[in-house]
Enzyme design. Structure first.
Site, mmCIF file in Angstrom:
data_model
loop_
_atom_site.group_PDB
_atom_site.id
_atom_site.type_symbol
_atom_site.label_atom_id
_atom_site.label_comp_id
_atom_site.label_asym_id
_atom_site.label_seq_id
_atom_site.Cartn_x
_atom_site.Cartn_y
_atom_site.Cartn_z
ATOM 1 N N HIS A 141 -3.043 -16.455 8.201
ATOM 2 C CA HIS A 141 -2.592 -14.203 8.320
ATOM 3 C C HIS A 141 -4.069 -13.177 7.593
ATOM 4 C CE1 HIS A 141 1.000 -15.606 7.053
ATOM 5 N NE2 HIS A 141 0.223 -16.216 5.919
ATOM 6 N N ARG A 171 3.164 -10.247 6.227
ATOM 7 C CA ARG A 171 4.554 -10.016 7.183
ATOM 8 C C ARG A 171 4.550 -9.607 7.871
ATOM 9 N NH1 ARG A 171 7.657 -7.462 1.692
ATOM 10 N NH2 ARG A 171 9.488 -7.507 3.311
ATOM 11 N N PRO A 190 0.839 -1.444 -0.355
ATOM 12 C CA PRO A 190 -0.312 -0.137 0.231
ATOM 13 C C PRO A 190 1.028 1.243 0.041
ATOM 14 C CG PRO A 190 0.187 -1.221 2.078
ATOM 15 C CD PRO A 190 1.288 -2.239 1.521
ATOM 16 N N GLU A 191 0.982 1.903 -0.593
ATOM 17 C CA GLU A 191 0.499 3.560 -0.883
ATOM 18 C C GLU A 191 -0.646 4.504 -0.692
ATOM 19 O OE1 GLU A 191 4.092 4.772 -3.822
ATOM 20 O OE2 GLU A 191 4.707 2.652 -3.979
#
Length: 280
Positions: free
Chosen positions: A96, A115, A2-3
DNA sequence: AACGGCACCTGGTCGC
DNA sequence: TGCGACCAGGTGCCGT
């Protein structure tokens, strides 16, 4: 993933079914994110109303209101690989899927992050005084992010311009993809020392950062591999990328092969013809 | 003060 | 098929 455009896309996607809803239950399967998810939240959050969702830089801010009208906030960050989806509460969790926020309307907000670089923080202090938010540069799509203030910051800065626009103090929301793309559109080599940029170049860069981010938001962000909007759809900005991930391919302007270098342990992509290396 | 590098994680891909 | 090396959308923090 994500930006800024991906975070904004996420915000718009989750808003309809969560804003205004009351939290019924919080399920934390794995509290080990960038910072530990506080254990008391499973007792603190239920009963509060999610009154508003907003965004500051790449942070999502969830304003909670209790029955006495007192405000508190969740500060969420998606890190490198996080996403949020709104799903019916009976949807089985997968690997996750670390956190579920269940609402009274039968839906839940599910945080997924392989992550685990993301954040899920809560505070009842004034939100903008939070240490993660105080030093941030103005919103890139606002008037406050402009040539004057960026040019001012760059005076005396010897670091590469790419590092400057990726630094939260000077610009927010610009990650590796959009930094590379903005520099390409402005014809600026990513290794140019910031204090060597002319005012005209700075003006062009500010303008292109705004345009790239705005266009990416329109397209629902960029999907490289695993980014999905909260509806489960990919972002469509990938097809607009001129240089990112395109080493060896022809520059769309002059057909010179795109070059990849490493800068501050991140990949930079540029056209050696359109973005000439600074002298010296 | 400014700058560069590291750390935090998992998973996908590539070469042998 | 297996294994190690390398790469990935972020950013706070540490040492120099």
């Amino acid at each position: 993933m994500p930006e800024l455009p991906e975070v904004e896309t996420t915000l718009r996607g989750i808003q309809p079914k969560t804003e205004g809803q009351h939290i019924q239950k919080l399920i934390v399967r794995n509290p080990k994110l960038r910072w530990p998810v506080e254990a008391h939240l499973t007792e603190t959050l239920p009963g509060k109303k999610l009154s508003k969702i907003s965004r500051r830089a790449k942070y999502l801010l969830l304003t909670l209101t209790d029955d006495k009208g007192r405000e508190s906030h969740l500060i969420l960050h998606l890190g490198m690989s996080g996403n949020l989806r709104v799903l019916p509460q009976n949807t089985p969790h997968q690997k996750h899927d670390h956190i579920d926020v269940l609402f009274d309307n039968g839906f839940m907000l599910r945080y997924h992050d392989p992550r685990r670089f993301g954040a899920f923080l809560w505070t009842d202090e004034p939100i903008m005084a939070h240490p993660l938010l105080t030093h941030l540069a103005p919103e890139p799509l606002s008037e406050e992010f402009n040539t004057d203030q960026l040019f001012q910051h760059m005076k005396g800065k010897t670091s590469a311009i790419k590092a400057i626009i990726m630094n939260n103090r000077y610009a927010v929301g610009v990650g590796n993809i959009y930094a590379n793309e903005s520099l390409f559109l402005s014809g600026i080599h990513p290794q140019t020392p910031a204090n060597k940029l002319t005012r005209a170049q700075t003006d062009s860069l500010v303008s292109n950062i705004k345009q790239v981010l705005a266009k990416a938001i329109e397209q629902g962000g960029t999907t490289l591999k695993d980014f999905l909007t909260p509806d489960g759809k990919p972002g469509y900005f990938k097809q607009e990328l001129n240089v990112y991930g395109r080493q060896g391919e022809a520059c769309p302007v002059c057909a010179t092969p795109i070059v990849r270098i490493t800068q501050n342990q991140r990949a930079s992509y540029f056209c050696p013809q359109c973005q000439p290396k600074p002298k010296g």
